[in-house]
Scaffold this motif. Sequence first.
Motif, PDB file in Angstrom:
ATOM      1  N   LYS A 245       0.828  -1.208   0.000  1.00 15.67           N
ATOM      2  CA  LYS A 245       0.000   0.000   0.000  1.00 15.67           C
ATOM      3  C   LYS A 245       0.862   1.258   0.000  1.00 15.67           C
ATOM      4  O   LYS A 245       2.027   1.234   0.386  1.00 15.67           O
ATOM      5  CB  LYS A 245      -0.913   0.021   1.230  1.00 15.67           C
ATOM      6  N   ASN A 247       0.709   5.373   1.383  1.00 18.13           N
ATOM      7  CA  ASN A 247       0.031   6.367   2.213  1.00 18.13           C
ATOM      8  C   ASN A 247       0.280   7.738   1.599  1.00 18.13           C
ATOM      9  O   ASN A 247       1.387   8.274   1.686  1.00 18.13           O
ATOM     10  CB  ASN A 247       0.566   6.324   3.642  1.00 18.13           C
ATOM     11  N   ASP A 254       1.921   5.132   8.313  1.00 15.63           N
ATOM     12  CA  ASP A 254       1.208   3.867   8.259  1.00 15.63           C
ATOM     13  C   ASP A 254       2.242   2.748   8.216  1.00 15.63           C
ATOM     14  O   ASP A 254       3.073   2.684   7.295  1.00 15.63           O
ATOM     15  CB  ASP A 254       0.318   3.822   7.013  1.00 15.63           C
ATOM     16  N   ASP A 256       1.914  -0.240   7.426  1.00 19.46           N
ATOM     17  CA  ASP A 256       1.689  -1.207   6.351  1.00 19.46           C
ATOM     18  C   ASP A 256       1.854  -0.606   4.957  1.00 19.46           C
ATOM     19  O   ASP A 256       1.472  -1.221   3.972  1.00 19.46           O
ATOM     20  CB  ASP A 256       0.269  -1.786   6.471  1.00 19.46           C
ATOM     21  N   LYS A 285      -3.967   3.415  10.742  1.00 23.23           N
ATOM     22  CA  LYS A 285      -4.072   2.005  10.374  1.00 23.23           C
ATOM     23  C   LYS A 285      -5.387   1.823   9.635  1.00 23.23           C
ATOM     24  O   LYS A 285      -6.438   2.247  10.112  1.00 23.23           O
ATOM     25  CB  LYS A 285      -4.031   1.110  11.607  1.00 23.23           C
ATOM     26  N   ASP A 286      -5.289   1.223   8.449  1.00 28.69           N
ATOM     27  CA  ASP A 286      -6.472   1.044   7.594  1.00 28.69           C
ATOM     28  C   ASP A 286      -7.186   2.374   7.343  1.00 28.69           C
ATOM     29  O   ASP A 286      -8.417   2.446   7.293  1.00 28.69           O
ATOM     30  CB  ASP A 286      -7.437   0.046   8.220  1.00 28.69           C
ATOM     31  N   GLY A 287      -6.378   3.434   7.194  1.00 25.30           N
ATOM     32  CA  GLY A 287      -6.922   4.745   6.867  1.00 25.30           C
ATOM     33  C   GLY A 287      -7.485   5.528   8.026  1.00 25.30           C
ATOM     34  O   GLY A 287      -8.032   6.620   7.835  1.00 25.30           O
ATOM     35  N   ARG A 288      -7.351   5.026   9.246  1.00 27.07           N
ATOM     36  CA  ARG A 288      -7.919   5.714  10.405  1.00 27.07           C
ATOM     37  C   ARG A 288      -6.834   6.029  11.431  1.00 27.07           C
ATOM     38  O   ARG A 288      -5.909   5.236  11.654  1.00 27.07           O
ATOM     39  CB  ARG A 288      -8.995   4.841  11.070  1.00 27.07           C
ATOM     40  N   THR A 290      -5.030   6.247  14.895  1.00 29.26           N
ATOM     41  CA  THR A 290      -5.052   5.373  16.072  1.00 29.26           C
ATOM     42  C   THR A 290      -4.956   6.156  17.366  1.00 29.26           C
ATOM     43  O   THR A 290      -5.147   5.584  18.443  1.00 29.26           O
ATOM     44  CB  THR A 290      -3.876   4.385  16.017  1.00 29.26           C
TER      45      THR A 290
END
Length: 615
Positions: A245, A247, A254, A256, A285-288, A290
């Motif tokens: 992915k 970002n 991110d 990931d 994480k996953d676009g949100r 944390t």
Amino acid sequence: MFDNKISNPPTGHRLKPGAKLMILLLVGGALFLGFRTAVSNGWIPAPGIAKSLIPNKANLPDVKDAVVANVEPAPFPDTAQASVKAPLIRVEMWEWNAQMNLIYANGGADTTRNSLMEKHAANVKLIRQDDTGQMQSDLIACAKELHDGADQCSAGANYVLIMGDGSGQFFAAVNPQLKKLDGGKGDYIAQVIGATGYSRGEDKLMGSAEWKNNPQAAKGSLIAGVLRDGDWNIAMKWAADNQIKNNPDEKTWDADALNWVNAPDYLKAAEIYNANTCEDRKVVKDGRLTGETKNVCVNGVVTWTPGDVNVAHGRGGLVSIVSSKQYRSQMPDVVIGIRKFNQDHRNEVQGMLAASFEAADQLKAFPEALKRASAISAKVYNDQDGDYWLKYYKGTREQDKTGNMVELGGSAINNLNDNLLLFGLQPGANNNFRSTYTVFGTIATQQYPDLFKDPNKIPDVKEVLDTSYVLGASSMMGQSGAEADVAQFNSNADTGAVVSKRNWNIEFDTGKATFTPDGERQMYQIKDNLAIAGALFVTVNGYTDNVGNRTANLDLSSRRAAAVKEWLQRKAPTNFPEDRFRIHAFGDDNPIASNATADGRAKNRRVEIIMSGNE
């Protein structure tokens, strides 16, 4: 009338000495006056001009040194400025070896005597400009002058040279403004008319050696570079091909994904890494968000020469993960100009291209011409010296500051045949510019949808590409030149290190090796992606789910893998020769999802494409 035979006067009729002298004076005077008249009317050149029109043998490349065929030597350009009676063409360019032929064709920043530009009656001024935003402003300023009635621009730029894979973003910024000049008709829009060369190694993603062995190790990296630029594109393609992915938010981190520090230019990107820059970033994480904050440091760079050299010499510790050497068709150095000027001055524009194409042949064929071009480049850029630009034009391996061996530099210049190949004008060739433009325009739009929507939507390639000037230049050239530079593959060779591995869920007709309409559309995407990575071997692995007979599944996976290869070869045999492929069938082996569900079985019915090659 006079008899054209010369005979001796009859005996007894010899002329007296005084009469002989008078006749000689009259004949001599007539010859002198005739010669003066011929010179003044341009029928024959004056003695000094005649001497300059006949190249001295010392001013020609040595034919014995030619390293490619079909190229006749042309005189080396002089240093004195030429006087060409044609509108001035202002060209802005980055500091980039892929335009060395254009520089050599011009003889310097201004067109010089005995240059190929002078030969083709083109009057060109070359201006170094490393700021893409300023290029956009200068192109618009020139268009406004033309719109207001000027025949040539007093400032700004008639043409800019940039990376073709970033041209979609460039057009999205400038063409909406240029359309306003004539109420949307498009007479003043910017268009690609040709390409001077390619980056072939110098543009790259640099990172930890671990990323090269295991691309997934790049997750969570913080990379410095110019966003939405050609070098950023390299990282984007590599990440997509390895299913990593991205970002796009420059304020978050991110774990990931690839994360970015935006640099104003490619040299500053190197400086950011060399300064060991670290930042506090909000974690997503996953676009949100944390709610956490993490201090992260720059551990990668996207840049080009001399940026890569500055990284190696300044701090070191990074290797070339992937570059335009592997993605050999990604980054043409395209010539972008105003449509109105192109059309009004077609002869001069085609002459400029013809001169650069002929210069490319000279640099390909004669080492001394290449050496001189490197020295002229140093003067035009006002940076380094000829040896520096020659070294990094060819590309080299050298130790960085930490003792690692790294790949640096690497460019190529385009002659006529290279342009015909690039734009798909040769039989059997893919339009690599269209592929590059489409793939990276799509990536930019996906990553930054708010930037590339109306009125700044990336335009269709048909609007911004006009190949008639390349074809027109070919009609002005007296020789075909060197053959196009095509990647060579050896069926017995090791395919090298894996650069990317990607699964494609191509839709086939049930139980068959023929494509559905959706599968056909996917094949066009695959073609574009593989055409860009033109130096890499392609391994096609076929898989099925576990439904049915194992032997039948193995046969079906083999036929489907072969169908992918054969489809590509029908569409563009030049880009997809037989020796480039390896085909393997695995049937229902190595599932990537559970065969117990319909969704899992669909994922297992796949074609895996691996691209590999050597540094």
